[in-house]
Scaffold this motif. Structure first.
Motif, PDB file in Angstrom:
ATOM      1  N   ALA A 421       0.858  -1.189   0.000  1.00  0.00           N
ATOM      2  CA  ALA A 421       0.000   0.000   0.000  1.00  0.00           C
ATOM      3  C   ALA A 421       0.890   1.233   0.000  1.00  0.00           C
ATOM      4  O   ALA A 421       1.864   1.313   0.750  1.00  0.00           O
ATOM      5  CB  ALA A 421      -0.913   0.011   1.218  1.00  0.00           C
ATOM      6  N   THR A 422       0.569   2.189  -0.851  1.00  0.00           N
ATOM      7  CA  THR A 422       1.349   3.422  -0.912  1.00  0.00           C
ATOM      8  C   THR A 422       1.103   4.254   0.344  1.00  0.00           C
ATOM      9  O   THR A 422      -0.036   4.426   0.781  1.00  0.00           O
ATOM     10  CB  THR A 422       0.976   4.228  -2.168  1.00  0.00           C
ATOM     11  N   PHE A 423       2.176   4.743   0.903  1.00  0.00           N
ATOM     12  CA  PHE A 423       2.132   5.502   2.155  1.00  0.00           C
ATOM     13  C   PHE A 423       1.202   6.708   2.033  1.00  0.00           C
ATOM     14  O   PHE A 423       1.276   7.478   1.082  1.00  0.00           O
ATOM     15  CB  PHE A 423       3.554   5.949   2.507  1.00  0.00           C
ATOM     16  N   ARG A 424       0.303   6.829   2.996  1.00  0.00           N
ATOM     17  CA  ARG A 424      -0.617   7.956   3.158  1.00  0.00           C
ATOM     18  C   ARG A 424      -1.670   8.054   2.058  1.00  0.00           C
ATOM     19  O   ARG A 424      -2.196   9.135   1.805  1.00  0.00           O
ATOM     20  CB  ARG A 424       0.153   9.273   3.285  1.00  0.00           C
ATOM     21  N   THR A 425      -1.990   6.944   1.425  1.00  0.00           N
ATOM     22  CA  THR A 425      -3.096   6.949   0.478  1.00  0.00           C
ATOM     23  C   THR A 425      -4.364   6.461   1.169  1.00  0.00           C
ATOM     24  O   THR A 425      -4.320   5.713   2.144  1.00  0.00           O
ATOM     25  CB  THR A 425      -2.802   6.056  -0.732  1.00  0.00           C
ATOM     26  N   TYR A 426      -5.502   6.907   0.643  1.00  0.00           N
ATOM     27  CA  TYR A 426      -6.809   6.563   1.198  1.00  0.00           C
ATOM     28  C   TYR A 426      -7.392   5.438   0.355  1.00  0.00           C
ATOM     29  O   TYR A 426      -7.671   5.617  -0.840  1.00  0.00           O
ATOM     30  CB  TYR A 426      -7.722   7.787   1.177  1.00  0.00           C
ATOM     31  N   ILE A 427      -7.560   4.265   0.967  1.00  0.00           N
ATOM     32  CA  ILE A 427      -7.888   3.051   0.224  1.00  0.00           C
ATOM     33  C   ILE A 427      -9.208   2.480   0.729  1.00  0.00           C
ATOM     34  O   ILE A 427      -9.470   2.427   1.932  1.00  0.00           O
ATOM     35  CB  ILE A 427      -6.748   2.013   0.356  1.00  0.00           C
ATOM     36  N   GLU A 428     -10.014   2.042  -0.209  1.00  0.00           N
ATOM     37  CA  GLU A 428     -11.281   1.373   0.072  1.00  0.00           C
ATOM     38  C   GLU A 428     -11.061  -0.138  -0.048  1.00  0.00           C
ATOM     39  O   GLU A 428     -10.469  -0.618  -1.020  1.00  0.00           O
ATOM     40  CB  GLU A 428     -12.318   1.851  -0.944  1.00  0.00           C
ATOM     41  N   ILE A 429     -11.516  -0.882   0.971  1.00  0.00           N
ATOM     42  CA  ILE A 429     -11.398  -2.338   0.955  1.00  0.00           C
ATOM     43  C   ILE A 429     -12.801  -2.922   1.055  1.00  0.00           C
ATOM     44  O   ILE A 429     -13.545  -2.609   1.984  1.00  0.00           O
ATOM     45  CB  ILE A 429     -10.516  -2.854   2.103  1.00  0.00           C
ATOM     46  N   ILE A 430     -13.137  -3.769   0.095  1.00  0.00           N
ATOM     47  CA  ILE A 430     -14.426  -4.448   0.085  1.00  0.00           C
ATOM     48  C   ILE A 430     -14.211  -5.871   0.590  1.00  0.00           C
ATOM     49  O   ILE A 430     -13.387  -6.613   0.036  1.00  0.00           O
ATOM     50  CB  ILE A 430     -15.047  -4.490  -1.324  1.00  0.00           C
ATOM     51  N   LEU A 431     -14.920  -6.256   1.638  1.00  0.00           N
ATOM     52  CA  LEU A 431     -14.877  -7.613   2.168  1.00  0.00           C
ATOM     53  C   LEU A 431     -16.180  -8.291   1.763  1.00  0.00           C
ATOM     54  O   LEU A 431     -17.250  -7.942   2.264  1.00  0.00           O
ATOM     55  CB  LEU A 431     -14.720  -7.587   3.686  1.00  0.00           C
ATOM     56  N   GLU A 432     -16.073  -9.238   0.831  1.00  0.00           N
ATOM     57  CA  GLU A 432     -17.277  -9.882   0.304  1.00  0.00           C
ATOM     58  C   GLU A 432     -17.308 -11.339   0.758  1.00  0.00           C
ATOM     59  O   GLU A 432     -16.316 -12.068   0.631  1.00  0.00           O
ATOM     60  CB  GLU A 432     -17.293  -9.794  -1.219  1.00  0.00           C
ATOM     61  N   THR A 490      -6.900   5.692   5.751  1.00  0.00           N
ATOM     62  CA  THR A 490      -5.660   6.261   5.249  1.00  0.00           C
ATOM     63  C   THR A 490      -4.494   5.437   5.770  1.00  0.00           C
ATOM     64  O   THR A 490      -4.339   5.272   6.985  1.00  0.00           O
ATOM     65  CB  THR A 490      -5.503   7.723   5.695  1.00  0.00           C
ATOM     66  N   PHE A 491      -3.670   4.924   4.889  1.00  0.00           N
ATOM     67  CA  PHE A 491      -2.539   4.090   5.293  1.00  0.00           C
ATOM     68  C   PHE A 491      -1.353   4.984   5.651  1.00  0.00           C
ATOM     69  O   PHE A 491      -0.358   5.072   4.930  1.00  0.00           O
ATOM     70  CB  PHE A 491      -2.198   3.103   4.180  1.00  0.00           C
ATOM     71  N   ASP A 492      -1.486   5.626   6.806  1.00  0.00           N
ATOM     72  CA  ASP A 492      -0.480   6.592   7.250  1.00  0.00           C
ATOM     73  C   ASP A 492       0.411   6.043   8.361  1.00  0.00           C
ATOM     74  O   ASP A 492       1.168   6.794   8.974  1.00  0.00           O
ATOM     75  CB  ASP A 492      -1.171   7.878   7.734  1.00  0.00           C
ATOM     76  N   ASN A 493       0.335   4.747   8.629  1.00  0.00           N
ATOM     77  CA  ASN A 493       1.128   4.128   9.691  1.00  0.00           C
ATOM     78  C   ASN A 493       2.081   3.126   9.053  1.00  0.00           C
ATOM     79  O   ASN A 493       1.684   2.013   8.692  1.00  0.00           O
ATOM     80  CB  ASN A 493       0.201   3.440  10.700  1.00  0.00           C
ATOM     81  N   ALA A 494       3.333   3.536   8.892  1.00  0.00           N
ATOM     82  CA  ALA A 494       4.316   2.697   8.218  1.00  0.00           C
ATOM     83  C   ALA A 494       4.558   1.420   9.014  1.00  0.00           C
ATOM     84  O   ALA A 494       4.634   1.436  10.241  1.00  0.00           O
ATOM     85  CB  ALA A 494       5.620   3.459   8.012  1.00  0.00           C
TER      86      ALA A 494
END
Length: 551
Positions: A421-432, A490-494
């Motif tokens: 995951a790219t640092f500090r990007t906002y990502i949507e995860i769908i759990l189906e 937001t994946f802001d935690n390395a």
């Protein structure tokens, strides 16, 4: 003292307070085996300092926790801290993807800060099926004095650990799974390590006490390994105030569905006739019937509880509608002075959508569980160590799980599963979830926003059903049968972070993956260096340490 001297002294005091380090809490834990009979059958369990469940960690936001853990078992051991975000510090997450195990007869000192968090959490063993044998306990993070809490201080603060329980040992359960068998249904339901009745059917001693007219906080965590549970208290309503580390709007409930890995805080007022009252925990979404009870006693009462237990709800639609009633308290302060409502998650642009579909298959005659066709297996060298020492390309392959699931008839692959995951990007995860059973997931290192849920398959049109205003930020979420759940963060935690099924049979057999979040700056502002006391194992033994991160 002169006025000048007074102000100089005051200035020095303020300066020292500003630069003072946050408080430290020190613990020494001895992990050992013991024999108890929670369901009337003597069995081996895992004890912490001789206790089952283990001791409660009572901390305050920003405290530094230093915990020296001695492994007195005859097998490797790791402890993980369910819901503690470990900012910049996946080295302390305590799962096989980040840490080498603590070998028998050895110790390891965990050092982490419960930074910018409040709420109710728990800890448990993360290796193999050890979680089914105990070793778990409550972990609470209180708000700092300067940060107001949106309710009056309770008369007492109680931890309630509910969960399914097996009488077979954790090694037997693991052997079943290794041979292609299921662990089957649990033997009972425990509340704080007790079933509520002794071998003669008599009530066990009360677990909690209340004074008539006062209000109490109950922190309820589902520490079980398989079963969603409904929790209720005979004759009393519950005001929900917090879940998984976030203050909620204070709605009142007669019962609450609490899924594996989740924690809720409620306020209960002792407003009934003094006496004894049952707490009740029963399974949801199963064909079997089990009941765990515990007694709450009003002080100086001698009135026994009514034998008539409150009924449990029926159907998953009831549970889904209850979830829809949960909302974030946007007027309450969080662990930080700034209010939670200042973070408008619904207006952030989504940069990537990852759709994960769980599946089950048979490989060489043995059952495996997967996400997007990949069933995770832990390599000999923890993923985080391989990455830190620069040998990841020799140990595993990134992104074997794609952003879209493969065709339903695709064979399951068994290998380490790591998404970049790219640092500090906002990502949507769908759990189906295409299966008939309910699922529950946890993501370490973060709190996420559960944007929406719905029946059937997710499509881009499903976004029209999202709550973009006040969904409750949390770290664990359920996915109902043949339904979907969407989360975003937001994946802001390395670090290297575990996304896993909270249903431990599935986690053990591969329904998990890791998400690697790398800061390109290699800066201490983003991530801590390998701790000096880190246990080194696998392919990185004897390798030179890489250059440390710097400011």
């Amino acid at each position: 003292m002169s006025r000048f001297g007074y102000f100089v002294g005051l200035a020095l005091f303020i300066l020292s307070a500003v630069h003072a380090e946050d408080p430290y809490l020190y613990f020494t834990w001895n992990v050992s085996y013991g024999t108890i009979s929670p369901l009337g059958v003597p069995q081996q369990v895992i004890l912490i300092n001789g206790e089952f469940p283990g001791p409660n960690i009572n901390s305050t936001s920003n405290n530094n926790v230093v915990l020296n853990l001695f492994n007195n078992l005859d097998e490797p051991f790791l402890m993980t801290w369910n819901g503690i975000q470990q900012r910049k510090n996946s080295w302390q997450d305590g799962v096989p993807g980040t840490n080498c195990p603590i070998l028998p007869g050895h110790n390891f000192t965990y050092h982490f800060q419960v930074k910018d968090q409040i709420g109710s959490f728990f800890y448990f063993p993360s290796i193999g099926m050890q979680r089914s044998a105990g070793g778990f306990g409550g972990l609470r993070i209180n708000s700092r004095l300067l940060i107001p809490v949106p309710f009056d201080p309770p008369a007492a603060d109680y931890t309630v650990l509910i969960g399914d329980w097996y009488t077979k040992s954790h090694t037997t359960l693991a052997r079943f799974l290794d041979r292609g068998r299921s662990i089957g249904r649990p033997a009972g339901i425990l509340i704080n390590g007790k079933a509520g009745k002794d071998s003669h059917g008599n009530d066990e001693e009360p677990l909690f006490f209340m004074e008539a007219g006062l209000t109490y906080r109950y922190r309820i965590c589902n520490v079980g390994i398989k079963t969603s549970l409904n929790y209720r208290v005979q004759g009393h309503e519950m005001k929900l105030v917090e879940m998984d580390g976030s203050h909620t709007q204070q709605n009142t409930y007669e019962s609450l569905d609490i899924h594996a890995g989740q924690c809720f805080s409620v306020l209960i007022t002792a407003d009934q006739e003094p006496g004894d009252y049952y707490m009740v925990a029963t399974p949801r979404f199963t064909k079997y019937s089990l009941t765990g009870t515990g007694i709450i006693r009003y002080n100086n009462s001698n009135k026994p509880p009514s034998p008539v237990l409150p009924d449990a709800p029926v159907g998953w639609a009831w549970s889904f509608n209850q979830w829809r009633s949960f909302h974030w308290n946007l007027t309450a302060s969080a662990a930080r002075p700034n209010p939670q409502g200042s973070y408008h998650y619904g207006s952030i642009n989504i940069t990537r959508t990852i759709k994960l579909v769980n599946s089950v298959g048979v490989i060489d005659g043995k059952r495996r569980y997967a996400l997007n066709g990949v069933s995770h297996t832990d390599p000999e060298t923890p993923l985080k160590l391989s990455e830190y020492f620069g040998i990841a390309d020799k140990e595993f392959t990134y992104d074997v799980v794609k952003d879209e699931p493969p065709p339903a008839d695709s064979p399951i692959k068994i290998q380490p599963s790591v998404i970049k995951a790219t640092f500090r990007t906002y990502i949507e995860i769908i759990l189906e979830n295409p299966e008939r059973s309910i699922q529950s997931y946890h993501l370490s290192g973060f709190s996420f926003f559960p944007l929406g849920m719905g029946a059937g398959k997710w499509t881009p049109e499903s976004r029209k059903k999202y709550n973009l205003l006040d969904t409750v930020s949390r770290h664990a979420i359920q996915v109902y049968p043949r339904s979907w759940t969407a989360i975003a963060l937001t994946f802001d935690n390395a670090g290297m972070w575990n996304l896993r099924s909270n249903l431990w049979e599935r986690q053990y057999l591969g329904q998990q993956l890791y998400i690697s979040v790398i800061s390109p700056a290699r800066s201490l502002r983003d991530e801590y260096n390998l701790p000096d006391n880190a246990i080194i194992c696998g392919s990185v033994v004897n390798l030179p340490l890489p250059p440390p991160y710097t400011i």
